[in-house]
Design an enzyme around this catalytic site. Structure first.
Site, PDB file in Angstrom:
ATOM      1  N   LYS A   1      11.833  33.383 -56.729  1.00 25.79           N
ATOM      2  CA  LYS A   1      11.811  34.410 -57.757  1.00 25.79           C
ATOM      3  C   LYS A   1      13.230  34.571 -58.306  1.00 25.79           C
ATOM      4  CE  LYS A   1       9.649  38.289 -56.791  1.00 25.79           C
ATOM      5  NZ  LYS A   1       9.185  38.336 -58.190  1.00 25.79           N
TER       6      LYS A   1
ATOM      7  N   GLY B   1       8.372  41.085 -64.841  1.00 22.05           N
ATOM      8  CA  GLY B   1       7.904  39.859 -65.486  1.00 22.05           C
ATOM      9  C   GLY B   1       6.667  40.085 -66.338  1.00 22.05           C
TER      10      GLY B   1
ATOM     11  N   GLU C   1      13.595  43.382 -56.235  1.00 25.10           N
ATOM     12  CA  GLU C   1      12.214  42.963 -55.946  1.00 25.10           C
ATOM     13  C   GLU C   1      12.031  42.700 -54.451  1.00 25.10           C
ATOM     14  OE1 GLU C   1      11.244  40.700 -60.194  1.00 25.10           O
ATOM     15  OE2 GLU C   1      12.015  39.565 -58.511  1.00 25.10           O
TER      16      GLU C   1
ATOM     17  N   ASP D   1       8.288  32.548 -59.756  1.00 21.49           N
ATOM     18  CA  ASP D   1       8.603  31.374 -60.575  1.00 21.49           C
ATOM     19  C   ASP D   1       8.061  30.093 -59.946  1.00 21.49           C
ATOM     20  OD1 ASP D   1      10.187  32.732 -62.661  1.00 21.49           O
ATOM     21  OD2 ASP D   1      11.449  33.256 -60.963  1.00 21.49           O
TER      22      ASP D   1
END
Length: 239
Positions: free
Chosen positions: A103, A34, A112, A93
């Site tokens: 996420k 990200g 992740e 997020d």
């Protein structure tokens, strides 16, 4: 407006840099995915080049993290080569007051979660816009699904009260394909009252690889904000 003067970009950069400052020499670091985490990867690379850090190796969570780590000179290792991860840095997020996350906006949440959950310390870097009172308020919940199972999985999710839709590509015809070769179903919930329970329930549907709820795994949340045009970073513990 250039990156140097854009307060939002400056703020993301400072949050990423603040996380990178917590990395110590001789450590194995989980490298998240990200835009904010990208600044952390850049800062770790710069600390290595300057000699401020030594003997750091990265474990990437996505193709994006691999590309950035190579660009900034961070040596990479796979999970086969190590027995622990000292610290992982990743974005989110959504973050609720109990430090549970959603996420998967970048469709990398499976890798992740593997890396972030292995870390002794998991640091999340976000801007204040990602803070929510309860998960599901602003962001759809991503679920990674084996391609052959998309229809039965979506039917099962509807029975559990979610509204699923297949994530479609941008600048690509057809659905988004993850780094693992699977598809992503984004699920709308009015609110997620018990994140840990929903995380486990969704993962028990045959054909689901992993979903984007990260419940009870975060140690530190670093929050970036712009106040009076100036970027600041604060720790969620010290509101």
């Amino acid at each position: 407006m250039s990156a140097e003067t854009d307060p939002v970009k400056l703020m993301k950069q400072q949050v990423g840099y603040a996380a990178a400052q917590r990395v110590q020499s001789g450590s194995i670091v989980g490298l998240g995915t990200g835009s904010t985490t990208a600044y952390a990867i850049q800062a770790i690379g710069e600390r290595l080049q300057s000699g401020d850090l030594k003997d750091v190796k990265g474990v990437p969570t996505s193709f994006q993290a691999i590309v950035l780590a190579r660009q900034y000179g961070i040596p990479l290792v796979s999970l086969d080569e190590i027995d622990k991860i000292d610290v992982a840095i990743d974005g989110a997020d959504e973050v609720d007051p109990q430090k549970n996350l959603i996420k998967g906006g970048g469709a990398a949440h499976t890798q992740e979660k593997i890396v972030d959950c292995l870390a002794d310390q998991f640091i999340v870097v976000v801007d204040s816009g990602k803070l929510v009172d309860h998960l599901g308020s602003t962001f759809l919940l991503p679920v990674e699904v084996l391609p052959m199972a998309v229809t039965p999985v979506m039917n099962a999710i509807r029975k559990l009260g979610g509204s699923p839709e297949l994530r479609m590509g941008v600048k690509k015809a057809g659905p988004v394909v993850t780094d693992n070769g699977n598809l992503v179903v984004d699920v709308k919930y009015d609110r997620i009252d018990n994140p840990k329970e929903l995380e486990q329930t969704l993962n028990n549907i045959p054909g689901v690889l992993e979903n984007g709820i990260f419940a009870g795994v975060v140690d530190v949340v670093l929050i970036g904000e712009v106040k009076d045009g100036q970027p600041i970073v604060r720790d969620m513990e010290h509101v």
